[in-house]
Motif scaffolding. Structure first.
Motif, PDB file in Angstrom:
ATOM      1  N   UNK A 175       0.979  -1.270   0.030  1.00  0.00           N
ATOM      2  CA  UNK A 175      -0.083   0.016   0.067  1.00  0.00           C
ATOM      3  C   UNK A 175       0.745   1.354  -0.055  1.00  0.00           C
ATOM      4  N   UNK A 176       1.843   1.358   0.863  1.00  0.00           N
ATOM      5  CA  UNK A 176       2.822   2.560   0.911  1.00  0.00           C
ATOM      6  C   UNK A 176       3.427   2.600  -0.156  1.00  0.00           C
ATOM      7  N   UNK A 177       3.834   1.731  -0.855  1.00  0.00           N
ATOM      8  CA  UNK A 177       4.838   1.802  -2.105  1.00  0.00           C
ATOM      9  C   UNK A 177       3.762   2.459  -3.313  1.00  0.00           C
ATOM     10  N   UNK A 178       2.661   1.893  -3.419  1.00  0.00           N
ATOM     11  CA  UNK A 178       1.411   2.493  -4.243  1.00  0.00           C
ATOM     12  C   UNK A 178       1.220   3.797  -3.938  1.00  0.00           C
ATOM     13  N   UNK A 179       1.004   4.071  -2.938  1.00  0.00           N
ATOM     14  CA  UNK A 179       0.743   5.486  -2.489  1.00  0.00           C
ATOM     15  C   UNK A 179       2.021   6.562  -2.867  1.00  0.00           C
ATOM     16  N   UNK A 180       3.386   5.921  -2.647  1.00  0.00           N
ATOM     17  CA  UNK A 180       4.209   6.614  -2.791  1.00  0.00           C
ATOM     18  C   UNK A 180       4.548   6.867  -4.423  1.00  0.00           C
ATOM     19  N   UNK A 181       4.023   6.115  -5.186  1.00  0.00           N
ATOM     20  CA  UNK A 181       4.171   6.205  -6.574  1.00  0.00           C
ATOM     21  C   UNK A 181       3.032   6.699  -7.287  1.00  0.00           C
ATOM     22  N   UNK A 182       2.091   7.066  -6.529  1.00  0.00           N
ATOM     23  CA  UNK A 182       0.542   7.968  -6.881  1.00  0.00           C
ATOM     24  C   UNK A 182       0.068   7.175  -7.699  1.00  0.00           C
ATOM     25  N   UNK A 183       0.052   5.881  -7.579  1.00  0.00           N
ATOM     26  CA  UNK A 183      -0.706   4.791  -8.257  1.00  0.00           C
ATOM     27  C   UNK A 183      -2.263   4.575  -7.871  1.00  0.00           C
ATOM     28  N   UNK A 184      -2.245   4.746  -6.562  1.00  0.00           N
ATOM     29  CA  UNK A 184      -3.535   4.894  -5.867  1.00  0.00           C
ATOM     30  C   UNK A 184      -3.765   6.146  -4.891  1.00  0.00           C
ATOM     31  N   UNK A 185      -4.877   6.285  -4.259  1.00  0.00           N
ATOM     32  CA  UNK A 185      -4.920   7.572  -3.509  1.00  0.00           C
ATOM     33  C   UNK A 185      -5.422   6.989  -2.113  1.00  0.00           C
ATOM     34  N   UNK A 186      -5.292   7.975  -1.172  1.00  0.00           N
ATOM     35  CA  UNK A 186      -5.875   7.692   0.248  1.00  0.00           C
ATOM     36  C   UNK A 186      -7.296   7.437   0.207  1.00  0.00           C
ATOM     37  N   UNK A 187      -8.087   8.278  -0.588  1.00  0.00           N
ATOM     38  CA  UNK A 187      -9.390   8.129  -0.738  1.00  0.00           C
ATOM     39  C   UNK A 187      -9.774   6.612  -1.251  1.00  0.00           C
ATOM     40  N   UNK A 188      -9.031   5.988  -2.129  1.00  0.00           N
ATOM     41  CA  UNK A 188      -9.557   4.747  -2.610  1.00  0.00           C
ATOM     42  C   UNK A 188      -9.233   3.676  -1.475  1.00  0.00           C
ATOM     43  N   UNK A 189      -8.302   3.817  -0.779  1.00  0.00           N
ATOM     44  CA  UNK A 189      -7.848   3.279   0.459  1.00  0.00           C
ATOM     45  C   UNK A 189      -9.043   3.161   1.440  1.00  0.00           C
ATOM     46  N   UNK A 190      -9.478   4.407   1.724  1.00  0.00           N
ATOM     47  CA  UNK A 190     -10.598   4.546   2.548  1.00  0.00           C
ATOM     48  C   UNK A 190     -11.969   3.903   2.060  1.00  0.00           C
ATOM     49  N   UNK A 191     -12.056   3.982   0.876  1.00  0.00           N
ATOM     50  CA  UNK A 191     -13.353   3.348   0.167  1.00  0.00           C
ATOM     51  C   UNK A 191     -13.256   1.629   0.248  1.00  0.00           C
ATOM     52  N   UNK A 192     -12.067   1.416   0.153  1.00  0.00           N
ATOM     53  CA  UNK A 192     -11.841  -0.005   0.080  1.00  0.00           C
ATOM     54  C   UNK A 192     -11.928  -0.688   1.626  1.00  0.00           C
ATOM     55  N   UNK A 193     -11.475   0.055   2.615  1.00  0.00           N
ATOM     56  CA  UNK A 193     -11.783  -0.504   3.871  1.00  0.00           C
ATOM     57  C   UNK A 193     -13.043  -0.206   4.480  1.00  0.00           C
ATOM     58  N   UNK A 194     -13.914   0.580   4.080  1.00  0.00           N
ATOM     59  CA  UNK A 194     -15.366   0.806   4.293  1.00  0.00           C
ATOM     60  C   UNK A 194     -16.152  -0.483   3.672  1.00  0.00           C
ATOM     61  N   UNK A 195     -15.695  -0.754   2.412  1.00  0.00           N
ATOM     62  CA  UNK A 195     -16.393  -2.146   1.772  1.00  0.00           C
ATOM     63  C   UNK A 195     -16.109  -3.272   2.507  1.00  0.00           C
ATOM     64  N   UNK A 196     -14.605  -3.487   2.815  1.00  0.00           N
ATOM     65  CA  UNK A 196     -14.319  -4.594   3.662  1.00  0.00           C
ATOM     66  C   UNK A 196     -14.780  -4.787   5.019  1.00  0.00           C
ATOM     67  N   UNK A 197     -14.952  -3.767   5.816  1.00  0.00           N
ATOM     68  CA  UNK A 197     -15.644  -3.625   6.952  1.00  0.00           C
ATOM     69  C   UNK A 197     -16.778  -4.343   6.971  1.00  0.00           C
ATOM     70  N   UNK A 198     -17.691  -4.442   5.758  1.00  0.00           N
ATOM     71  CA  UNK A 198     -18.858  -4.933   5.849  1.00  0.00           C
ATOM     72  C   UNK A 198     -18.955  -6.679   5.660  1.00  0.00           C
ATOM     73  N   UNK A 199     -17.654  -6.964   5.665  1.00  0.00           N
ATOM     74  CA  UNK A 199     -17.566  -8.418   5.410  1.00  0.00           C
ATOM     75  C   UNK A 199     -18.271  -8.867   4.370  1.00  0.00           C
TER      76      UNK A 199
END
Length: 239
Positions: A175-199
Motif C-alpha cells: 500500500x505504501x509503495x503504491x501511494x508513494x508512486x501515486x498509483x492509488x489515493x488515500x480516498x481509494x484506500x478509505x473506500x476499500x476499507x469501508x467495503x471490507x468492514x462490511x465482510x
C-alpha cells in the motif's frame, strides 16, 4: 395483457465495483463516489434542470450480470444473506436479484451533474451498483413522503455490524509503495476499507483460514476474515 415490457437504457453506472463480490448489500453503507454516463439522447443538461435542489436521487436499474437468472422459471422463495443464507422466505419479501423482473432500486446522494465534452455525467455517493449497470430511470428523492420514520424493516431493521480492517505487514508495504508512486489515493484506500468492514463473504462461509480475493477499482485485494477483523494480506494493481 402483454407479459413483457421493453424499457430504454438512459445511461450506465461507472463505479469501482468491478465484480459482484464485495458490493455492499444495500446503498449508502459505503461512501464511494461513482457516476452515471448518460446515453444519447438523454445526455442533455436540460433534462437535469432543477435537480440541484434535491440532495438524493432514486436510481432504477437492471441486474444485468446475473447469469443465474431464470426468466422462464419463477422462484417463489430465496435465501437472504442477512438470514445467513440458511432460511427461505418469499422473494417479494426480499431485495434478492433472483426475481421475475431483474430490476433494482437504490437511493443515492447527488453530488453534481457535469458536462464533459459531449458527455453528461451524474456524480453520486453511496451507490451499490456494479460497474456497467444499465440505468433505467432517475427520480428525485422526496423527503416528506419517501422517508418513513416509523417504518418497520423486518429482518433488516438494523444496519450490519462492521468489522475492524487491519493490514498485514506485506500488504501495508504494498500500500505504501503504491501511494508513494501515486498509483492509488488515500480516498481509494478509505473506500476499500469501508467495503471490507462490511465482510463481503457469503453468509454461509466462515473459515478464518480461507483466503478471499476481490477486485475493487484497479486493485486486486486478498484478505482473510477473523471473528471481528478483516485482515488485508495482499494488494496489487490489476493488470
Amino acid at each position: 395483457m402483454k407479459s413483457e415490457l421493453t424499457l430504454p437504457i438512459i445511461g450506465h453506472m461507472k463505479s469501482p465495483y468491478r465484480e459482484k463480490f464485495g458490493i455492499p448489500r444495500q446503498p449508502n453503507l459505503v461512501q464511494v463516489e461513482s457516476y452515471i454516463e448518460m446515453a444519447e439522447p438523454y445526455n442533455d443538461l436540460l433534462a437535469f434542470e432543477g435537480i440541484e435542489a434535491f440532495s438524493h436521487l432514486w436510481l432504477v436499474w437492471q441486474f444485468h450480470d446475473n447469469k443465474n437468472q431464470q426468466r422462464d422459471k419463477f422462484r417463489p422463495q430465496v435465501r437472504p444473506p442477512r438470514l445467513g443464507g440458511n432460511r427461505k422466505i418469499g422473494v417479494f419479501a426480499t431485495r434478492s436479484m433472483y426475481r421475475p423482473a431483474p430490476i433494482g432500486l437504490s437511493v443515492v446522494q447527488l453530488k453534481e451533474v457535469k458536462k464533459i465534452g459531449k458527455s453528461v455525467r451524474v456524480y453520486v455517493m453511496g451507490s451499490d451498483l456494479l460497474d456497467g449497470t444499465p440505468i433505467l430511470d432517475i427520480k428525485p428523492y422526496i423527503q416528506y413522503s419517501d422517508a418513513i420514520v416509523e417504518a418497520e424493516s423486518g429482518y433488516a431493521q438494523d444496519e450490519p455490524t462492521r468489522k475492524e480492517v487491519i493490514w498485514s505487514e506485506q500488504a501495508e508495504g504494498q500500500k505504501q509503495l503504491a501511494l508513494q508512486q501515486q498509483r492509488i489515493t488515500i480516498q481509494l484506500i478509505n473506500e476499500l476499507q469501508q467495503v471490507l468492514s462490511l465482510d463481503p463473504r457469503p453468509a454461509y462461509q466462515d473459515d478464518p483460514e480461507r483466503l478471499y480475493k476481490m477486485r475493487f477499482a484497479d486493485l486486486d485485494v486478498s484478505f482473510q476474515v477473523q471473528q471481528q477483523q478483516v485482515c488485508i494480506v495482499g494488494l496489487h494493481l490489476a493488470e
